[in-house]
Write a protein that holds these residues in place. Structure first.
Motif, PDB file in Angstrom:
ATOM      1  N   CYS A  52       0.803  -1.229   0.000  1.00  9.15           N
ATOM      2  CA  CYS A  52       0.000   0.000   0.000  1.00  9.15           C
ATOM      3  C   CYS A  52       0.832   1.275   0.000  1.00  9.15           C
ATOM      4  N   LEU A  53       2.177   1.162   0.074  1.00  7.75           N
ATOM      5  CA  LEU A  53       3.002   2.372   0.133  1.00  7.75           C
ATOM      6  C   LEU A  53       4.062   2.470  -0.970  1.00  7.75           C
ATOM      7  N   ALA A  54       4.550   1.349  -1.472  1.00 10.86           N
ATOM      8  CA  ALA A  54       5.595   1.397  -2.499  1.00 10.86           C
ATOM      9  C   ALA A  54       5.002   1.713  -3.873  1.00 10.86           C
ATOM     10  N   ARG A  55       5.839   2.239  -4.760  1.00  9.56           N
ATOM     11  CA  ARG A  55       5.405   2.473  -6.132  1.00  9.56           C
ATOM     12  C   ARG A  55       4.988   1.151  -6.778  1.00  9.56           C
ATOM     13  N   PRO A  56       3.928   1.146  -7.579  1.00 10.17           N
ATOM     14  CA  PRO A  56       3.478  -0.094  -8.208  1.00 10.17           C
ATOM     15  C   PRO A  56       4.544  -0.759  -9.076  1.00 10.17           C
ATOM     16  N   ASP A  57       5.437   0.056  -9.671  1.00 12.41           N
ATOM     17  CA  ASP A  57       6.449  -0.501 -10.567  1.00 12.41           C
ATOM     18  C   ASP A  57       7.770  -0.809  -9.859  1.00 12.41           C
ATOM     19  N   ALA A  58       7.804  -0.732  -8.535  1.00 11.96           N
ATOM     20  CA  ALA A  58       9.043  -1.005  -7.801  1.00 11.96           C
ATOM     21  C   ALA A  58       9.520  -2.425  -8.093  1.00 11.96           C
ATOM     22  N   HIS A  59      10.776  -2.549  -8.528  1.00 14.61           N
ATOM     23  CA  HIS A  59      11.256  -3.884  -8.918  1.00 14.61           C
ATOM     24  C   HIS A  59      12.638  -4.217  -8.373  1.00 14.61           C
ATOM     25  N   VAL A  60      13.323  -3.258  -7.727  1.00 16.25           N
ATOM     26  CA  VAL A  60      14.636  -3.526  -7.136  1.00 16.25           C
ATOM     27  C   VAL A  60      14.494  -3.529  -5.611  1.00 16.25           C
ATOM     28  N   LEU A  61      14.808  -4.663  -5.001  1.00 18.52           N
ATOM     29  CA  LEU A  61      14.710  -4.818  -3.549  1.00 18.52           C
ATOM     30  C   LEU A  61      16.087  -4.704  -2.925  1.00 18.52           C
ATOM     31  N   GLY A  62      16.216  -3.844  -1.932  1.00 16.07           N
ATOM     32  CA  GLY A  62      17.466  -3.712  -1.197  1.00 16.07           C
ATOM     33  C   GLY A  62      17.345  -4.298   0.191  1.00 16.07           C
ATOM     34  N   LEU A  63      18.340  -5.063   0.595  1.00 16.50           N
ATOM     35  CA  LEU A  63      18.341  -5.712   1.905  1.00 16.50           C
ATOM     36  C   LEU A  63      19.599  -5.306   2.662  1.00 16.50           C
ATOM     37  N   ILE A  64      19.422  -4.653   3.806  1.00 24.33           N
ATOM     38  CA  ILE A  64      20.531  -4.360   4.718  1.00 24.33           C
ATOM     39  C   ILE A  64      20.457  -5.410   5.809  1.00 24.33           C
TER      40      ILE A  64
END
Length: 328
Positions: A122-134
């Protein structure tokens, strides 16, 4: 009869997609007044730096109630034990009878990632496709599985304090079909991500808000529930539109929120929006593609009890677990 479910029992029964749906409904019900989750208080154990945190919640329509007892023990890693351990007790609220005891470790791992997925949806851009993990531990694996269900993830950037941990993560998810890249620094992960998950037990910030680019969504997850621990600095909290899992919990136990308030970087109004309010439409979601959003996840028991309800029902159907009679 009381059913006892071990960690291996839980892992054999649990399903991420079901947990995501259950966590979302639990937050919606809480906001709508159908479920209950009282304020919690940590007990400091004399002579140690451990905190014991009882977390109580009751689901809608008398489905279940229960308590999760979380033990946060900073000295445990030196003993080769997890810093946080938990046990969940599930109770039938209509008659008060104890239904089950469940190991909380795997449940916590799944419901935490599920909450991040609900917030991302419900908060990220619909086209978000790169996931970052710290962070590259168990939560990194569960977050990859969860976030990939709600966004079209095709590339993953991961950083860990030890390269061996990052490589172990890459090997563990090698069959995902995703492009897994090891980053040289947290900054590289943040600047290259559409969705960022911070998954470390940090006491001091590992992520700076000055690295946040337009459109980023952050799930701040890893810091223990202590007012002096945080993964993200005050600039990061101030720059983002913040949504919390529970306002009371965030004010009492989130170092990221508490320190930003103490430093004067934000006011309480900056962190008033709860996840359930966004889900039910009482508060808005993402404003536009440029907005930076941040889900501050401390972890709340309504998530645990909703997940436990699914598991106990399935265990009963499949005959999994050990049954005992407590009154005997």
């Amino acid at each position: 009869m009381v059913r006892i479910l071990t960690r291996s029992d839980v892992r054999s029964l649990i399903s991420m997609d079901e947990v995501i749906d259950a966590v979302q409904k639990a937050h919606e019900d809480l906001t709508l007044g159908r479920a209950d989750q009282p304020e919690r208080h940590a007990a400091r154990t004399p002579g140690t730096d451990a905190h014991l945190i009882p977390m109580t919640a009751a689901l809608a329509d008398g489905q279940a109630g229960g308590v999760k007892l979380l033990a946060d023990v900073p000295a445990n890693p030196a003993r080769e034990l997890p810093r946080q351990q938990s046990t969940i007790v599930l109770v039938n609220p209509e008659n008060g009878v104890c239904e089950a005891f469940l190991d909380g470790g795997a449940i916590t791992q799944y419901r935490t990632a599920a909450a991040s997925a609900v917030a991302t949806r419900c908060l990220a851009r619909p086209d978000a496709h790169v996931l970052g993990l710290i962070g590259a531990g168990a939560q990194a694996r569960s977050h990859l599985a969860a976030i990939a269900q709600v966004r079209p993830i095709d590339r993953v950037l991961v950083w860990s304090r030890t390269e061996a941990s990052a490589r172990a993560f890459r090997d563990a998810v090698a069959d995902s079909g995703l492009n897994i890249e090891l980053a040289g620094s947290p900054e590289q992960v943040v600047r290259g991500s559409d969705v960022l998950c911070t998954l470390t037990p940090a006491a001091t910030p590992v992520v700076s808000g000055r690295w946040f680019g337009e459109g980023l969504h952050v799930n701040a997850v890893g810091a223990p529930p202590r007012r002096d621990h945080r993964e993200i600095d005050s600039e990061g909290i101030a720059r983002a539109r913040v949504v919390v899992d529970s306002l009371d919990t965030a004010l009492a136990e989130s170092g990221a929120v508490s320190i930003a308030l103490e430093e004067g970087a934000i006011t309480v109004d900056h962190v008033r929006d709860e996840l359930g309010e966004v889900l039910t439409g009482a508060k808005p979601g993402r404003r536009d593609d440029a907005q930076i959003t941040l889900f501050n996840s401390v972890g709340v028991p309504i998530q645990d009890i909703a997940t436990a309800r699914i598991l106990v029902d399935r265990a009963r159907d499949k005959g999994i677990g050990i049954e005992i009679s407590l009154p005997e």
